[in-house]
Design an enzyme around this catalytic site. Structure first.
Site, PDB file in Angstrom:
ATOM      1  CE  LYS A 115      30.479  48.715 -28.175  1.00 60.15           C
ATOM      2  NZ  LYS A 115      31.401  48.873 -27.064  1.00 60.15           N
ATOM      3  CE  LYS A 212      25.033  47.203 -20.029  1.00 60.48           C
ATOM      4  NZ  LYS A 212      24.836  46.112 -20.942  1.00 60.48           N
ATOM      5  CE  LYS A 215      31.085  39.745 -17.542  1.00 66.75           C
ATOM      6  NZ  LYS A 215      30.937  38.499 -18.304  1.00 66.75           N
TER       7      LYS A 215
HETATM    8  P1  TYM Z   1      26.741  39.444 -21.049  1.00 69.20           P
HETATM    9  O1  TYM Z   1      27.895  38.495 -21.032  1.00 69.20           O
HETATM   10  O2  TYM Z   1      27.048  40.895 -21.222  1.00 69.20           O
HETATM   11  O3  TYM Z   1      25.907  39.293 -19.709  1.00 69.20           O
HETATM   12  C1  TYM Z   1      25.480  38.032 -19.214  1.00 69.20           C
HETATM   13  C2  TYM Z   1      24.120  38.184 -18.552  1.00 69.20           C
HETATM   14  O4  TYM Z   1      24.192  39.136 -17.488  1.00 69.20           O
HETATM   15  C3  TYM Z   1      23.160  40.103 -17.632  1.00 69.20           C
HETATM   16  N1  TYM Z   1      23.630  41.391 -17.125  1.00 69.20           N
HETATM   17  C4  TYM Z   1      22.984  42.135 -16.212  1.00 69.20           C
HETATM   18  N2  TYM Z   1      21.827  41.948 -15.552  1.00 69.20           N
HETATM   19  C5  TYM Z   1      21.446  42.892 -14.670  1.00 69.20           C
HETATM   20  N3  TYM Z   1      22.173  44.023 -14.421  1.00 69.20           N
HETATM   21  C6  TYM Z   1      23.339  44.248 -15.052  1.00 69.20           C
HETATM   22  N4  TYM Z   1      24.040  45.351 -14.788  1.00 69.20           N
HETATM   23  C7  TYM Z   1      23.789  43.289 -15.999  1.00 69.20           C
HETATM   24  N5  TYM Z   1      24.883  43.198 -16.795  1.00 69.20           N
HETATM   25  C8  TYM Z   1      24.765  42.040 -17.461  1.00 69.20           C
HETATM   26  C9  TYM Z   1      22.899  40.168 -19.127  1.00 69.20           C
HETATM   27  O5  TYM Z   1      21.600  40.675 -19.410  1.00 69.20           O
HETATM   28  C10 TYM Z   1      23.047  38.713 -19.527  1.00 69.20           C
HETATM   29  O6  TYM Z   1      21.839  38.011 -19.310  1.00 69.20           O
HETATM   30  N6  TYM Z   1      24.924  38.993 -25.733  1.00 69.20           N
HETATM   31  C11 TYM Z   1      24.892  38.429 -24.383  1.00 69.20           C
HETATM   32  C12 TYM Z   1      25.329  36.975 -24.321  1.00 69.20           C
HETATM   33  C13 TYM Z   1      24.588  36.054 -25.206  1.00 69.20           C
HETATM   34  C14 TYM Z   1      23.293  35.509 -24.978  1.00 69.20           C
HETATM   35  C15 TYM Z   1      23.041  34.665 -26.085  1.00 69.20           C
HETATM   36  C16 TYM Z   1      22.362  35.657 -23.954  1.00 69.20           C
HETATM   37  C17 TYM Z   1      25.027  35.558 -26.391  1.00 69.20           C
HETATM   38  N7  TYM Z   1      24.113  34.711 -26.929  1.00 69.20           N
HETATM   39  C18 TYM Z   1      21.836  33.958 -26.189  1.00 69.20           C
HETATM   40  C19 TYM Z   1      21.145  34.953 -24.064  1.00 69.20           C
HETATM   41  C20 TYM Z   1      20.906  34.135 -25.167  1.00 69.20           C
HETATM   42  C21 TYM Z   1      25.836  39.218 -23.504  1.00 69.20           C
HETATM   43  O7  TYM Z   1      26.720  39.879 -23.981  1.00 69.20           O
HETATM   44  O8  TYM Z   1      25.670  38.993 -22.135  1.00 69.20           O
END
Ligand code: TYM
Length: 358
Positions: A115, A212, A215
């Site tokens: 960022k 990667k 979203k």
């Molecule tokens: P988020 O919402 O960005 O993504 C949700 C899950 O999807 C996985 N992910 C991917 N895995 C493989 N390839 C990709 N291109 C890819 N894009 C996303 C992410 O690794 C994630 O597992 N901060 C976290 C959410 C969160 C969280 C937590 C996760 C908040 N509190 C506690 C685990 C435990 C996030 O923004 O995920």
């Protein structure tokens, strides 16, 4: 017994990376975990607020995310599915952890550094101006640690991009354990949560295979969403960036675009378990395309996704229309999550000195 916790931001329906990197494991763990294990999956609206959100869309998105997770196989009888913001305990624990977090650790988070790099480029100044970024973007890894630790979670199924955040969660758990080492405990209060990865923990962008799948990437053709129809899936995969080398080989370093397609195809095939490692399986898969080209591979990849997601997609449409049901599931989930995290918080307040230890 294991406590499994994971979260997903309600910023639209899940994409292929979310599914193959994380949600697939959430579903699998429902079958492979023991009867005493607890599974919690949270829709983390507070995390989404680190970037500007449209209020109406955010409100709708939590239902869409819940419908997606159920459609992809989360069983609300087995797993506690809930909205983070219904359980205020996360925020309270987050503050206690904030007061134990060295700033330097947060400054080293790659998401934060990324960022910073964007604002720096935008202003083309040497001096980094972090006053353009909000505090939430800086501190949200602490909230994530609180999400996990509030349930004394032992395992966290996530994609590879969450590795550093999970390391921080372990660091904060250790700092807390050392700071408040309570004599009555024979083992540390917070377990150190371990990541659980799928065979494909990093699905790449279809437009730029050095990144990667995400979203928030500006080009919607870079990702495949659960809601995409067969035609747009085929179109996006057809236009996926690969390379000009002839033939199909599995070479993730030099041919990341092709490797990504092979990874996606393999993830949707029924697993035969005959290979020792994912890369062996992918090399074998690539050899099936020895006399074929990228066009053939892309056709099969698109078909595999359409086929693999046919039922979940229909189920999503059905569930999405049933807001009453979704609200009911989330409400029940939040009650269960609330009472579990309350047990942790009662102890934490005592450790810290904010409530009577006796
Ligand atoms: P988020 O919402 O960005 O993504 C949700 C899950 O999807 C996985 N992910 C991917 N895995 C493989 N390839 C990709 N291109 C890819 N894009 C996303 C992410 O690794 C994630 O597992 N901060 C976290 C959410 C969160 C969280 C937590 C996760 C908040 N509190 C506690 C685990 C435990 C996030 O923004 O995920």
């Amino acid at each position: 017994a294991a406590v499994i916790f994971s979260g997903i931001q309600p910023t639209g329906v899940p994409h292929l990376g979310n599914y193959l990197g994380a949600i697939q494991n959430w579903v699998r763990l429902q079958h492979t975990s023991g009867p005493d294990d607890t599974l919690l999956y949270s829709i983390v609206g507070w995390h989404a607020l680190t970037l500007p959100q449209n209020s109406r869309e955010l409100f709708q998105a939590k239902f869409d995310t819940a419908a997606s997770l159920l459609a992809l196989g989360i069983d609300p009888e087995r797993s506690i599915l809930f909205q983070q913001s219904d359980v205020l305990n996360h925020l309270e624990l987050s503050w206690y952890l904030t007061c134990l977090t060295p700033m330097g650790k947060l400054k080293r988070m790659t998401t934060w550094k990324g960022k910073l790099a964007t604002v720096r480029n935008a202003n083309s100044e040497d001096e980094v101006d972090d006053s353009m970024l909000n505090l939430g973007l800086f501190s949200y890894p602490v909230l994530q640690a609180a999400d996990i630790l509030a349930y004394l979670a032992t395992h966290v199924p996530v994609g590879e991009d969450q590795m550093q955040h999970l390391e921080l969660s372990r660091d904060l758990a250790s700092i807390y354990n050392r700071r408040y080492s309570i004599a009555e405990y024979t083992k540390p209060f917070f377990p150190l949560p371990q990541a659980i990865y799928t065979p494909c923990p990093r699905i790449l962008s279809l437009r730029d295979p050095t990144q990667k799948m995400s979203k928030s990437a500006p080009d919607p053709n870079s990702r495949i969403m659960l809601t995409d129809d067969a035609e747009s899936i085929a179109k996006k995969i057809r236009s996926a960036v690969t390379d000009s080398t002839k033939g199909i080989t599995y070479d993730p370093v030099n041919r990341p675009g092709v490797a990504n397609l092979l990874t996606i195809l393999d993830a949707f095939r029924p697993s035969e378990n005959e290979f020792d490692s994912p890369s062996e399986a992918l090399t074998a898969l690539a050899s099936q395309y020895a006399n074929k080209g990228t066009g053939d591979l892309k056709k099969d990849v698109a078909e595999a996704i359409v086929e693999g997601w046919r039922r979940p997609r229909a189920e999503f449409e059905r569930l999405r229309a049933d807001r009453g049901y979704l609200a009911q599931i989330l409400l029940e989930g939040s009650h269960r999550a609330e009472s579990l995290s309350k047990l942790t918080m009662d102890r934490v307040r005592q450790h810290i000195g904010l409530s009577d230890p006796d």
